[in-house]
Scaffold this active site. Structure first.
Site, PDB file in Angstrom:
ATOM      1  N   SER A 186     125.835  17.203  70.384  1.00  0.00           N
ATOM      2  CA  SER A 186     126.094  18.240  69.383  1.00  0.00           C
ATOM      3  C   SER A 186     126.645  19.525  69.976  1.00  0.00           C
ATOM      4  O   SER A 186     127.384  20.245  69.304  1.00  0.00           O
ATOM      5  CB  SER A 186     124.817  18.540  68.598  1.00  0.00           C
ATOM      6  OG  SER A 186     124.470  17.427  67.821  1.00  0.00           O
ATOM      7  N   ASP A 245     119.258  25.748  69.106  1.00  0.00           N
ATOM      8  CA  ASP A 245     119.692  24.373  69.359  1.00  0.00           C
ATOM      9  C   ASP A 245     121.231  24.322  69.354  1.00  0.00           C
ATOM     10  O   ASP A 245     121.898  25.269  68.946  1.00  0.00           O
ATOM     11  CB  ASP A 245     119.096  23.451  68.285  1.00  0.00           C
ATOM     12  CG  ASP A 245     119.090  21.987  68.722  1.00  0.00           C
ATOM     13  OD1 ASP A 245     119.382  21.696  69.901  1.00  0.00           O
ATOM     14  OD2 ASP A 245     118.786  21.124  67.880  1.00  0.00           O
ATOM     15  N   THR A 247     124.038  23.177  67.854  1.00  0.00           N
ATOM     16  CA  THR A 247     125.098  23.481  66.883  1.00  0.00           C
ATOM     17  C   THR A 247     125.206  24.982  66.587  1.00  0.00           C
ATOM     18  O   THR A 247     126.288  25.559  66.744  1.00  0.00           O
ATOM     19  CB  THR A 247     124.902  22.642  65.603  1.00  0.00           C
ATOM     20  OG1 THR A 247     124.843  21.269  65.983  1.00  0.00           O
ATOM     21  CG2 THR A 247     126.034  22.851  64.633  1.00  0.00           C
ATOM     22  N   HIS A 389     117.858   9.763  64.876  1.00  0.00           N
ATOM     23  CA  HIS A 389     117.369   9.431  66.224  1.00  0.00           C
ATOM     24  C   HIS A 389     116.008   8.731  66.107  1.00  0.00           C
ATOM     25  O   HIS A 389     115.699   7.821  66.867  1.00  0.00           O
ATOM     26  CB  HIS A 389     117.215  10.697  67.072  1.00  0.00           C
ATOM     27  CG  HIS A 389     118.506  11.212  67.635  1.00  0.00           C
ATOM     28  ND1 HIS A 389     119.277  10.486  68.521  1.00  0.00           N
ATOM     29  CD2 HIS A 389     119.154  12.380  67.465  1.00  0.00           C
ATOM     30  CE1 HIS A 389     120.350  11.191  68.857  1.00  0.00           C
ATOM     31  NE2 HIS A 389     120.301  12.346  68.225  1.00  0.00           N
TER      32      HIS A 389
HETATM   33 ZN   LIG Z   1     121.684  13.943  67.983  1.00  0.00          ZN
END
Ligand SMILES: [Zn+2]
Length: 577
Positions: A186, A245, A247, A389
């Site tokens: 990502s 995180d 993104t 995931h």
């Molecule tokens: Zn991922």
């Protein structure tokens, strides 16, 4: 470390000291071949000569000495068998094709590396605002699953389209690969959206050089920096993940390692509205749950910079002003199913008053739209990915619906505003597919109850209150979802009331977690045995856009083109103040 004995600039060549030979040597030029720039977009240009100590190394840009071309001297480094020089914070201002040619000499041998760059000119402004929706990991199947659950399907016809499917001025398939590998993460992919440049797995806003320090790699100016520098626009970042995180981080930060989240937390001050999870990176280490290594209290620092702070839904509603920091959990926020429907206190862990993605999006737009110069807002549906995931497609699907309803909030704003481009895409895909449906009406269970072809009668999700979310995530007839790329895991095709990981590590090997489906069948993994979750795929992802400038998006495009579509719509000219 060899000392540089002499550094001369003679014509185009920077002269180093005595040569040391190595068998394999190469020149690396960063940015890489075929990189594309917005004219005036700032970046660091670095040439590394790897594998041997060069006695001469130099760079020509369109036949001119690079120092002369940029009007500045490079930073020169030499260490062991690595020689490098770097022009920090330069720009290519003339539109067209440009050739950069690096040369190095070792003894009598000459090495040459040529790269070609494309520079596109600024365009006339079409849109005042851009809202970029990134459904993390939201491939085509994720969109369709959300449509089936949220809108329904009768006799093969869908009963309605998603908000994102109503964005119909531009449609494209996006190739998500980075420059190092076919399958992206990502950070790398969001970085392409933020900068127009591909990068490598775990990196954002940089090209990868040889330096082990993740914070020193050559940078490329990102969309946040550009819209602030060139037009004084406001910037918002909204996500359901930890705000530091990959993104959201890629919209503001430059680092080779996305794991540098304490550094990234400080970089968040480049944005005006910051809403998501992740207070663990903002609280001083003395506070329980903090992941900082120091005593800095970033929440207090942001407040001192004029940010209103919110820690829950009620706090967000009260957070006014031009700048807001909202952190609604220590790490990632909970997913919609757990937050709004199941409300299991054990799963929520004390964070019982988290806002929805719709509320965060609405609040961000309300604040950002006060800037008459316009705004750039990135909204991420982060847990579409995280739940895939975990091979928990129902939790992922509810978060896809939540993400879609946040797009609805933006569509409503854009309809009144008339000058907002909305783009929805994903950063990469996951290996999920709709196999058919699943039910046990005839007593069959497990794979025998996976209904294919004519047996795949329509699912029975129902949304009687019309909020877009089915009341029951596990109806009588549900979807049968398959995963293309997975560890060993147990499958019974049933919904899990509590999140449960598909595999657990036993030493270096991931083994199927029997708690996931005690009476399910074991499915043998088809990815390396040290991987305990389902993983990303290289599949292209769909992009839908509407509003001024959306016509840019058509056919098959590289992820880097999303950036160029944004700056084209906004008419960003980095040369303008
Ligand atoms: Zn991922």
């Amino acid at each position: 470390m060899r000392r540089i004995k002499a550094l001369f600039v003679t014509g185009v060549l920077l002269m180093f000291g005595a040569a040391a030979m190595a068998s394999e040597a190469e020149i690396v030029v960063l940015p890489i071949d075929r990189a594309k720039f917005l004219a005036g977009q700032r970046f660091d240009l670095e040439v590394e000569f790897r594998g041997a100590s060069a006695n001469e190394i130099g760079l020509l840009i369109d036949g001119r000495d690079a120092s002369e071309f940029f009007g500045k001297e490079p930073v020169v480094k030499k260490s062991g068998t690595l020689s490098s020089f770097r022009f920090n914070d330069v720009a290519l201002t003339k539109a067209g094709e440009i050739t950069a040619e690096a040369k190095a000499k070792v003894g009598g041998k000459e090495y040459v590396k040529s790269v070609r760059y494309t520079v596109v000119p600024p365009q006339e402004q079409k849109a005042r605002n851009v809202i970029l929706f990134i459904g993390d990991g939201m491939g085509l199947a994720s969109r369709q699953i959300a449509r089936i659950l949220s809108k329904g399907v009768t006799e093969g016809k869908y009963d309605g389209l998603l908000e994102m499917e109503l964005l119909q001025d531009g449609t494209a398939l996006i190739n998500t690969s980075g420059y190092d590998s076919l399958v992206t993460d990502s950070a790398n992919s969001a970085s392409a959206y933020a900068t127009g440049h591909k990068s490598v797995v775990n990196a954002m806003g940089v090209y990868e050089n040889s330096d082990p320090d993740p914070l020193t790699h050559p940078k490329v100016e990102n969309i946040t920096e550009l819209v602030k520098r060139a037009r004084g626009m406001s910037v918002g970042l909204v996500t359901t993940s930890n705000i530091t995180d990959a993104t959201p981080a890629a919209m503001v930060a430059h680092t080779r390692r996305r794991a540098e989240q304490n550094f990234i937390a400080g970089e968040m001050a480049k944005a005006d509205v910051i809403l998501g999870g992740g207070s663990q990176q903002f609280l001083p280490r003395s506070v329980a749950g903090s992941k900082r290594a120091d005593d800095r209290d970033l929440i207090e620092e942001f407040k001192a910079e004029g940010y209103a702070f919110a820690a829950n839904r009620a706090g967000l509603a009260a957070a006014k002003g031009e700048r807001v920091l909202g952190l609604f959990g220590l790490d990632n926020m909970n997913v919609y199913l757990d937050r709004e429907i199941l409300k299991d206190p054990e799963v929520l862990g004390g964070f019982t008053d988290q806002p929805t993605l719709m509320e965060m999006t609405k609040h961000a737009i309300d604040i950002l739209s006060k800037n008459e110069n316009g705004f750039f807002l990135m909204v991420e549906g982060a847990c579409i990915d995280k739940q895939l995931h975990s091979m928990d497609w129902e939790r992922s699907a509810y978060d896809t619906i939540e993400f879609d309803k946040a797009i609805g909030v933006a569509r409503e704003f854009a309809a009144n505003d008339g000058s907002t481009l909305i783009i929805t895409t994903a950063d990469h895909s996951h290996g999920i597919s709709i196999l058919g449906t699943y039910h046990e009406r005839d007593g069959k269970t497990g794979r025998e109850a996976v209904r294919t072809y004519a047996e795949s009668i329509f699912p029975t999700f129902s949304d009687s209150n019309g909020d877009g979310f089915p009341e029951n995530p596990a109806p009588d007839v549900t979807l049968a979802i398959g995963y293309a790329n997975h560890p060993d895991y147990y499958e019974d095709f049933k919904f899990h009331a509590k999140p449960v990981s598909p595999a657990i590590m036993s030493g270096d090997v991931a083994v199927g977690n029997t708690a996931r489906a005690p009476r399910g069948a074991l499915y043998i993994g088809n990815i390396p045995a040290n991987e305990s979750s389902e993983v990303h795929t290289a599949d292209d992802v769909p992009l839908s856009a509407a509003g001024p400038g959306a016509d840019y998006f058509r056919g098959v495009m590289d992820n880097t083109e999303v950036f160029f579509g944004i700056v084209r719509a906004l008419g960003i000219d980095p040369a303008q103040k």
